[in-house]
Scaffold this motif. Sequence first.
Motif, short mmCIF file in Angstrom:
data_model
loop_
_atom_site.label_atom_id
_atom_site.label_comp_id
_atom_site.label_asym_id
_atom_site.label_seq_id
_atom_site.Cartn_x
_atom_site.Cartn_y
_atom_site.Cartn_z
N PHE A 1 0.83 -1.20 0.00
CA PHE A 1 0.00 0.00 0.00
C PHE A 1 0.87 1.25 0.00
CE2 PHE A 1 -3.41 2.46 2.61
CZ PHE A 1 -3.77 3.17 1.48
N ARG A 2 1.91 1.25 0.84
CA ARG A 2 2.79 2.42 0.93
C ARG A 2 3.58 2.64 -0.36
NH1 ARG A 2 4.08 4.54 5.97
NH2 ARG A 2 3.19 3.47 7.79
N GLU A 3 4.16 1.56 -0.89
CA GLU A 3 5.13 1.69 -1.97
C GLU A 3 4.51 1.70 -3.36
OE1 GLU A 3 7.94 -1.42 -1.38
OE2 GLU A 3 8.78 -0.56 0.48
N LYS A 4 3.44 0.93 -3.57
CA LYS A 4 2.89 0.80 -4.92
C LYS A 4 1.62 1.61 -5.16
CE LYS A 4 4.78 -3.76 -5.99
NZ LYS A 4 4.48 -5.13 -6.50
N ILE A 5 0.95 1.96 -4.08
CA ILE A 5 -0.30 2.71 -4.24
C ILE A 5 -0.10 4.15 -3.81
CG2 ILE A 5 -2.71 2.88 -3.53
CD1 ILE A 5 -2.74 -0.15 -3.22
N GLY A 6 0.21 4.36 -2.56
CA GLY A 6 0.54 5.69 -2.08
C GLY A 6 -0.64 6.65 -2.04
N LEU A 7 -0.34 7.90 -1.71
CA LEU A 7 -1.34 8.95 -1.61
C LEU A 7 -0.93 10.14 -2.47
CD1 LEU A 7 -1.85 8.97 2.28
CD2 LEU A 7 -3.29 7.83 0.59
N GLN A 8 -1.91 10.90 -2.90
CA GLN A 8 -1.61 12.11 -3.65
C GLN A 8 -2.51 13.24 -3.15
OE1 GLN A 8 -2.50 11.60 -7.81
NE2 GLN A 8 -4.65 12.08 -7.53
N LEU A 9 -2.00 14.46 -3.26
CA LEU A 9 -2.79 15.63 -2.90
C LEU A 9 -3.95 15.79 -3.87
CD1 LEU A 9 -0.18 18.37 -1.94
CD2 LEU A 9 -1.96 17.42 -0.47
N THR A 10 -5.13 16.03 -3.33
CA THR A 10 -6.34 16.16 -4.14
C THR A 10 -7.27 17.17 -3.49
OG1 THR A 10 -6.18 13.79 -4.69
CG2 THR A 10 -8.24 14.90 -5.22
N TYR A 11 -7.89 18.01 -4.32
CA TYR A 11 -8.96 18.88 -3.82
C TYR A 11 -10.26 18.08 -3.84
CZ TYR A 11 -6.14 23.14 -3.85
OH TYR A 11 -5.20 24.09 -3.58
N ILE A 12 -10.97 18.10 -2.72
CA ILE A 12 -12.21 17.33 -2.62
C ILE A 12 -13.32 18.23 -2.10
CG2 ILE A 12 -13.37 15.39 -1.50
CD1 ILE A 12 -10.69 13.97 -1.38
N SER A 13 -14.44 18.21 -2.81
CA SER A 13 -15.61 18.99 -2.41
C SER A 13 -16.82 18.08 -2.41
CB SER A 13 -15.84 20.15 -3.39
OG SER A 13 -17.05 20.82 -3.11
N PRO A 14 -17.52 17.92 -1.28
CA PRO A 14 -18.71 17.06 -1.25
C PRO A 14 -19.82 17.65 -2.09
CG PRO A 14 -18.52 18.29 0.80
CD PRO A 14 -17.26 18.54 0.03
N LYS B 1 -13.45 28.45 -4.37
CA LYS B 1 -12.30 28.94 -3.61
C LYS B 1 -11.54 27.73 -3.09
CE LYS B 1 -14.62 31.38 -0.63
NZ LYS B 1 -14.92 32.33 0.48
N PHE B 2 -10.22 27.72 -3.29
CA PHE B 2 -9.41 26.55 -2.96
C PHE B 2 -8.42 26.84 -1.83
CE2 PHE B 2 -10.82 26.03 -7.30
CZ PHE B 2 -11.13 24.69 -7.39
N THR B 3 -8.26 25.86 -0.96
CA THR B 3 -7.27 25.95 0.11
C THR B 3 -5.87 26.10 -0.48
OG1 THR B 3 -8.61 24.56 1.57
CG2 THR B 3 -6.28 24.74 2.09
N GLU B 4 -5.07 26.97 0.08
CA GLU B 4 -3.70 27.14 -0.39
C GLU B 4 -2.92 25.85 -0.13
OE1 GLU B 4 -2.40 29.63 -2.01
OE2 GLU B 4 -4.20 30.91 -1.94
N ASN B 5 -2.04 25.50 -1.07
CA ASN B 5 -1.29 24.26 -0.93
C ASN B 5 0.06 24.49 -0.25
OD1 ASN B 5 -0.49 25.72 -3.19
ND2 ASN B 5 0.21 23.91 -4.30
N GLU B 6 0.06 25.32 0.76
CA GLU B 6 1.26 25.57 1.56
C GLU B 6 1.03 25.02 2.96
OE1 GLU B 6 1.69 29.77 1.39
OE2 GLU B 6 2.36 29.81 -0.70
N ASP B 7 2.13 24.75 3.66
CA ASP B 7 2.08 24.27 5.04
C ASP B 7 1.26 22.99 5.17
OD1 ASP B 7 3.53 26.55 5.86
OD2 ASP B 7 1.68 27.72 5.95
N THR B 8 1.44 22.08 4.23
CA THR B 8 0.74 20.79 4.30
C THR B 8 1.67 19.74 4.92
OG1 THR B 8 1.49 20.17 2.07
CG2 THR B 8 -0.63 21.30 2.26
N ILE B 9 1.07 18.71 5.49
CA ILE B 9 1.88 17.62 6.03
C ILE B 9 2.45 16.83 4.85
CG2 ILE B 9 0.51 17.51 8.13
CD1 ILE B 9 -0.85 15.02 7.03
N SER B 10 3.48 16.03 5.10
CA SER B 10 4.12 15.26 4.04
C SER B 10 3.30 14.03 3.69
CB SER B 10 5.51 14.82 4.49
OG SER B 10 5.40 13.87 5.54
N ALA C 1 -4.91 17.47 4.52
CA ALA C 1 -3.50 17.80 4.26
C ALA C 1 -2.97 18.88 5.18
CB ALA C 1 -3.33 18.23 2.80
N LYS C 2 -3.87 19.59 5.86
CA LYS C 2 -3.45 20.65 6.78
C LYS C 2 -3.34 20.15 8.22
CE LYS C 2 -3.43 24.23 3.89
NZ LYS C 2 -2.31 25.13 3.67
#
Length: 596
Positions: free
Chosen positions: A72-85, A326-335, A383-384
């Motif tokens: 899961f960690r190595e082959k799938i992983g996570l990516q930053l995404t904007y999500i709106s319900p 309006k989108f959250t700024e992509n600064e100061d996010t966790i790794s 991500a924040k």
Amino acid sequence: YPKGYAIYNGQNTYSFLFERQVNGTAFPENTMNVTVNAENGKVVNYYCNWDNNLTFPALDQTIKSEEAEKIFREKIGLQLTYISPYGWSPAPVANKKTIGLYYSVGSYSSYGFMAIDANTGTVLDGTGQEAKVSQKVYRPVLDEPVISMPEKALTLEEAKAKVRDFVVIPSEYKLQSTRYSEGWGGSNQKVWDFQYSPNAYGGEKQLNVTVNAATGEVLGYNVWDFSRGEPEDKPVNYDINKCQKIAKDYLKRAVPGKADYVSLLETSAPQVYYYNGKAKTPPSYNFSFVRNVRGIPFPMNSINIEVNNNTGEIMSFRQSWDVDSKFTENEDTISPEEAMNKLLAAEKPRLVYTRKQSEDGRQSSVVMPVYQLYTDFPKIVDAKTGKVTSDIELQNPVKLDDISGHWAEAEIRQLAAWGVVSGTNNKFYPDKQITRAEFVTMLVAAKGIENDPKSAQAFTDVPKSSWCYGAVQAASQAGLVKGSGGRFEPNQIITKQEITVLLMKALNGEKEPEVSAGLPEKFKDENTIAPWARMSVTQALELGIIRGQNGYLKITVPATRAEAVVMLVRTLENSSNTFGFGSGMGYGYGATRVYG
């Protein structure tokens, strides 16, 4: 599974879901559901889904959970995404909620519906096939230009000319109907809808086109063929690469202002699909171009293009694009590593049995063990803050304790998620009669209308100190309400007839509604409809916004808060961009257009 409260056949009940266990491992496709009356403890409903003709393999050869976690960690992983319900929000720009930034499962499939083969460690996609490792995708990081919306809408003839510029209309097709509406989605769009067909009755073949009446942009079109019988196999004259080029060229021509701010969602092209167990050649390929904001995908906004691989023609084009987001700024996010640790600390991959994907499209009788990434709903990580949540939780940000199991629960929660409605002390009071002020406040929030603070007070009985002053002022400035004798009567109960007139006025804008001469069906109380409301009621019936019951319309009775919400949601569905639903994934099959 946890109990859930609901109303079943007028009774207060709790429902319990039991999952089948084999060799100490869950088989989620076989379940039992038991519903219990909450007042007397009696079972009022029981449903069992159980297959006795399955063989479950032993689990002695499966990989350990630690290995599944590593994959899961190595082959799938996570990516930053904007999500709106719920997609776009109809709230005024100043009141819009900022779209959140989350870490989610990568681009194998939407929000991570995938699995790991427990025997081989292979990552499987949503079709049960081995998922290809995503290549690095170029994502534009340019700031999007500000889009100005002309106040004057295109005339009917101007809109028809725009259709001809971007859509090939077969010679035998004739324009059968047109409709103008002012919607709430994507910057309060004004749209023209056109329906073409070889005959006046629509029949088996139809072409539907929607044009933005302010910009002239084609928002979407579909070529439909409802011909009966088995789909006809035709040779593939345009391979996937040629079709992709056709789609990209059309994208640049149809929406040049957006083509530089999207990236193609890469997926593998299926070579066949199955119709009644027979292998068929897909007649078209579908390409999804996802909107990117500062280099981060926003899957709720996309442009989808379907290309016929026999003729090279564009079969459908649809876009979902909210220019007011309006989108959250992509600064100061966790790794990504920190987000992964948070996710796996909350929930580990779970070993379960599942059916193998059948080659002929039918339900398979072969069972295999897999590691699923989530027990129920796919999880995402803020991500924040690093908080682990899900898009389902995002859709229910307002706590309302008195709507669970209510017939209008879904619609109430939808508007609550958008910020259009709210509760008092965690209660919505759905069956309480609604006042004029309460409904106008809902309508203005849904319409996205903002009050001009410099305007003069519109009504003597709605002072600036009133809670509804801003909404009533905005509705007055937009020409939705006029009052009588300088008064608005904000606390007066509003009827369904009055709500219908307001909704149709909001839907049509300055245009007169195009309706039939009489009501689309007969009602025993239709003579109670006021003359000033008859045209609006007729249009609302034709659009399915209001519906009779047992031969009665009951249009002049006071409306409840729940009824007002449902009427508003149905109007939203009719007014928003017809082709603006969420991002499509995969490739178009003929079976989606041809029914046998």
